[in-house]
Design a protein around this motif. Sequence first.
Motif, PDB file in Angstrom:
ATOM      1  N   GLN A   1       1.552  10.775  -7.689  1.00  7.02           N
ATOM      2  CA  GLN A   1       2.783  10.551  -6.943  1.00  7.02           C
ATOM      3  C   GLN A   1       2.454   9.623  -5.784  1.00  7.02           C
ATOM      4  N   ILE A   2       3.268   8.618  -5.616  1.00 11.05           N
ATOM      5  CA  ILE A   2       3.096   7.718  -4.473  1.00 11.05           C
ATOM      6  C   ILE A   2       4.319   7.823  -3.576  1.00 11.05           C
ATOM      7  N   LYS A   3       4.047   7.783  -2.267  1.00 15.24           N
ATOM      8  CA  LYS A   3       5.118   7.885  -1.281  1.00 15.24           C
ATOM      9  C   LYS A   3       4.948   6.780  -0.243  1.00 15.24           C
ATOM     10  N   PRO A   4       6.041   6.115   0.094  1.00 18.06           N
ATOM     11  CA  PRO A   4       5.965   5.095   1.154  1.00 18.06           C
ATOM     12  C   PRO A   4       5.538   5.725   2.477  1.00 18.06           C
ATOM     13  N   ILE A   5       4.825   4.964   3.272  1.00 17.09           N
ATOM     14  CA  ILE A   5       4.379   5.503   4.550  1.00 17.09           C
ATOM     15  C   ILE A   5       5.477   5.428   5.617  1.00 17.09           C
ATOM     16  N   ARG A   6       6.543   4.645   5.332  1.00  7.34           N
ATOM     17  CA  ARG A   6       7.664   4.542   6.282  1.00  7.34           C
ATOM     18  C   ARG A   6       8.944   5.056   5.628  1.00  7.34           C
ATOM     19  N   SER A   7       9.768   5.766   6.387  1.00  7.78           N
ATOM     20  CA  SER A   7      11.021   6.308   5.842  1.00  7.78           C
ATOM     21  C   SER A   7      12.060   5.210   5.571  1.00  7.78           C
ATOM     22  N   ASP A   8      11.957   4.071   6.256  1.00  9.60           N
ATOM     23  CA  ASP A   8      12.923   2.980   6.052  1.00  9.60           C
ATOM     24  C   ASP A   8      12.380   1.902   5.112  1.00  9.60           C
ATOM     25  N   PHE A   9      11.436   2.267   4.273  1.00 12.78           N
ATOM     26  CA  PHE A   9      10.758   1.313   3.402  1.00 12.78           C
ATOM     27  C   PHE A   9      11.732   0.546   2.502  1.00 12.78           C
TER      28      PHE A   9
ATOM     29  N   MET B   1       1.711   2.795   0.710  1.00 10.98           N
ATOM     30  CA  MET B   1       2.020   4.089   0.107  1.00 10.98           C
ATOM     31  C   MET B   1       0.782   4.977   0.142  1.00 10.98           C
ATOM     32  N   THR B   2       1.044   6.282   0.077  1.00  5.79           N
ATOM     33  CA  THR B   2      -0.032   7.257  -0.093  1.00  5.79           C
ATOM     34  C   THR B   2       0.045   7.784  -1.521  1.00  5.79           C
ATOM     35  N   GLY B   3      -1.046   8.323  -2.010  1.00  4.51           N
ATOM     36  CA  GLY B   3      -1.065   8.835  -3.371  1.00  4.51           C
ATOM     37  C   GLY B   3      -1.667  10.221  -3.449  1.00  4.51           C
ATOM     38  N   GLU B   4      -1.164  10.993  -4.413  1.00  5.27           N
ATOM     39  CA  GLU B   4      -1.712  12.323  -4.672  1.00  5.27           C
ATOM     40  C   GLU B   4      -1.804  12.510  -6.180  1.00  5.27           C
ATOM     41  N   LEU B   5      -2.975  12.921  -6.644  1.00  4.91           N
ATOM     42  CA  LEU B   5      -3.253  13.044  -8.072  1.00  4.91           C
ATOM     43  C   LEU B   5      -3.122  14.498  -8.529  1.00  4.91           C
ATOM     44  N   PHE B   6      -2.525  14.683  -9.716  1.00 11.56           N
ATOM     45  CA  PHE B   6      -2.342  16.008 -10.293  1.00 11.56           C
ATOM     46  C   PHE B   6      -2.755  15.989 -11.765  1.00 11.56           C
TER      47      PHE B   6
END
Length: 98
Positions: free
Chosen positions: A9-17, A84-89
């Motif tokens: 899962q990748i998530k932008p580091i800014r909320s207004d991306f 973006m940040t990432g988290e592996l599952f």
Amino acid sequence: METKEFLYQIKPIRSDFLENQLQEEKNALEAHFFYLQNLLQEDKLVLAGPCLDASFGLVILHNVDKEEANSIMLNDPAIIHEIMTGELFPFRISLLKK
């Protein structure tokens, strides 16, 4: 049995991306897209895409072990360029449309 499928899962580091992208971020997203296209050609990618509100995206990998999946995630241009940040599952594809 070693898991051969992973999701990151990748998530932008800014909320207004979504509304407010800098040119460097646009360039990193373009590189991210081409990176994923290459994984598709290598038969390592099952699916990739963002939520329409840009709150997160998913990348589903197969035919990889945990070390390779982690390396793929960490070498994603969106993560390398720190947009973006990432988290592996570990993941299992139970049903897939043919």
